[in-house]
Design an enzyme around this catalytic site. Structure first.
Site, mmCIF file in Angstrom:
data_model
loop_
_atom_site.group_PDB
_atom_site.id
_atom_site.type_symbol
_atom_site.label_atom_id
_atom_site.label_comp_id
_atom_site.label_asym_id
_atom_site.label_seq_id
_atom_site.Cartn_x
_atom_site.Cartn_y
_atom_site.Cartn_z
ATOM 1 N N ARG A 1 -6.443 -3.009 -6.068
ATOM 2 C CA ARG A 1 -7.237 -2.705 -5.670
ATOM 3 C C ARG A 1 -6.834 -1.441 -4.437
ATOM 4 O O ARG A 1 -8.036 -0.062 -4.204
ATOM 5 C CB ARG A 1 -8.605 -2.822 -5.267
ATOM 6 C CG ARG A 1 -9.398 -3.145 -6.088
ATOM 7 C CD ARG A 1 -11.223 -3.802 -5.820
ATOM 8 N NE ARG A 1 -11.427 -2.605 -5.260
ATOM 9 C CZ ARG A 1 -12.535 -2.909 -4.118
ATOM 10 N NH1 ARG A 1 -13.281 -3.704 -4.265
ATOM 11 N NH2 ARG A 1 -13.480 -1.678 -4.153
ATOM 12 N N LYS A 2 -5.462 -1.660 -4.497
ATOM 13 C CA LYS A 2 -4.743 -0.353 -2.817
ATOM 14 C C LYS A 2 -4.730 0.793 -4.249
ATOM 15 O O LYS A 2 -3.878 0.335 -4.940
ATOM 16 C CB LYS A 2 -3.651 -1.010 -2.760
ATOM 17 C CG LYS A 2 -4.450 -2.430 -1.815
ATOM 18 C CD LYS A 2 -5.682 -2.219 -1.314
ATOM 19 C CE LYS A 2 -6.213 -2.931 -0.480
ATOM 20 N NZ LYS A 2 -6.508 -4.750 -0.678
ATOM 21 N N MET A 3 -3.425 1.857 -3.482
ATOM 22 C CA MET A 3 -3.289 2.537 -4.239
ATOM 23 C C MET A 3 -1.422 2.740 -4.536
ATOM 24 O O MET A 3 -1.578 3.006 -5.718
ATOM 25 C CB MET A 3 -3.225 3.870 -3.275
ATOM 26 C CG MET A 3 -2.669 5.442 -3.753
ATOM 27 S SD MET A 3 -3.144 7.030 -2.165
ATOM 28 C CE MET A 3 -3.972 6.177 -1.227
ATOM 29 N N HIS B 1 -2.071 -4.766 -3.222
ATOM 30 C CA HIS B 1 -3.322 -5.555 -4.229
ATOM 31 C C HIS B 1 -3.418 -4.312 -5.225
ATOM 32 O O HIS B 1 -3.565 -3.225 -4.887
ATOM 33 C CB HIS B 1 -4.326 -6.159 -4.119
ATOM 34 C CG HIS B 1 -5.198 -6.772 -3.945
ATOM 35 N ND1 HIS B 1 -6.043 -6.167 -4.909
ATOM 36 C CD2 HIS B 1 -5.437 -8.297 -4.467
ATOM 37 C CE1 HIS B 1 -7.093 -6.842 -5.732
ATOM 38 N NE2 HIS B 1 -6.646 -7.669 -5.482
#
Length: 377
Positions: A182-184, A180
């Site tokens: 918001r992930k790195m 997603h």
């Protein structure tokens, strides 16, 4: 003064990702194919596992893994109460019952001391969540579980995180990751299941493609592409596309640099926020290498100058995006009517946790500005 908006998260997409997507678009093969296969091989190598199976999201990765494990009606699965709702939803979607367990107030991860009281003859699995990028205490957990209880790591936030030198995703029977934004590492949406179990990996590969006996790319590139595959069981369409995999691969190749940057930002937060008495900074146990998917602290309600939600509003008014950490699932309407779990730590964290901006496009001056606003409160 630069008063640009500081986002809670920002994907780091550049020329490498653009060129990789363009290559896929020009190839004419857009669905799951060789690029997804390459993504899986790289991911498995980074996380020290034999198999990585790409899916459409972490939610479908969790569901796929549970289904392949044979979890179904009549089974119980232990789930932390303080996590994103998907961790519990997938248990229900298998027809099983989520049994909620409280978390630790310092790590926000599963309170292993509470596990024995929740084990029953119906317990088939447990889903420890590596929340915000910090691995749960897996050795303590394993020491309490009977051999027949399977461990599915919810590693949605834990790409690159480690536990006692071992990679998240290699610590249980299987693990699920998220891509997603918001992930790195991101490709918009997408997920991955990792495992060392050959049989489980094969079953997941079949189930993610409707239950087909062979993958689409294998059939279409064979000498007889018109032959239909066999379907011995009912599966799902959980296939990732080559377009998405092309976005994620360049980010995986620079993962070490992404991790180092976030650790620098986190260290700056830890240092500058230490003087704010009412803000409890994240605790890092000595067994963990945090990947800092998010920077989440806790407001001390006894000495805070105002409510947590007021603090969120003040930050927002100053152009700083912040969020609550996550929710306590037993308190959500979807679970409140039929769940009797008493999880006071999770309830408190849902009311008092706060996630500050954390991403790879941040500047040191952004952290300084965020802390100044908090200090003024």
């Amino acid at each position: 003064m630069d008063e640009h908006k500081i986002n809670i998260a920002e994907p780091l997409i550049g020329a490498e990702e653009e060129q990789a997507v363009l290559h896929v678009l020009r190839s004419g093969w857009l669905t799951q194919g060789s690029v997804v296969g390459e993504f899986e091989r790289i991911f498995a190598g980074i996380h020290d596992v034999k198999h990585a199976v790409a899916t459409t999201s972490c939610t479908t990765a969790l569901h796929l893994a549970l289904t392949a494990m044979g979890i179904g009606p009549g089974d119980e699965v232990i789930v932390p109460a303080f996590t994103w709702v998907a961790t519990a939803n997938v248990v229900r979607q298998c027809g099983a019952t989520p049994v909620f367990i409280d978390v630790m107030s310092d790590t926000y991860n599963i309170d292993t001391e509470k596990v024995p009281a929740l084990l029953t003859e119906r317990t088939r699995a447990i889903i420890p969540v590596h929340l915000f990028g910090l691995c749960a205490d897996m050795d303590a957990l394993k020491s309490l579980l009977p051999d027949h209880v399977l461990i599915l790591e919810d590693a949605a936030c834990a790409v690159g995180a480690k536990y006692k030198g071992k990679s998240a995703g290699s610590l249980g029977d299987a693990a699920a990751f998220s891509f997603h934004p918001r992930k790195m590492v991101t490709c918009g949406e997408g997920g991955m299941v990792t495992t060392d179990d050959d049989i489980l990996a094969h079953k997941m590969r079949v189930l993610r493609n409707h239950g087909a006996s062979i993958p689409e790319e294998t059939r279409h590139l064979s000498a007889r592409p018109y032959d239909m595959p066999e379907f011995h069981e009912c599966g799902f369409n959980y296939r990732l596309t080559d377009i998405q995999a092309a976005i994620a691969i360049p980010q995986l190749r620079k993962l070490d640099a992404l991790l180092d940057f976030r650790r620098t930002i986190a260290a700056q937060y830890q240092r500058l926020l230490a003087d704010i008495e009412w803000f409890r900074t994240p605790f890092i146990p000595n067994y963990a290498e945090h990947c800092w998917q998010a920077y989440v602290g806790v407001i001390d309600r006894d000495i805070a100058p105002c409510r947590r939600d007021d603090i969120l509003e003040i930050l927002n008014e100053n152009g700083i995006s912040a969020r609550c950490g996550t929710h306590a699932i037993p308190e959500l309407d979807a679970y409140a009517t039929d769940n009797k779990a008493i999880c006071p730590v999770s309830a408190e964290l849902s009311q008092m946790s706060i996630a500050l901006p954390m991403h790879n496009a941040m500047r040191n001056s952004d952290v300084d500005r965020i802390v100044r606003v908090l200090q003024k409160i």
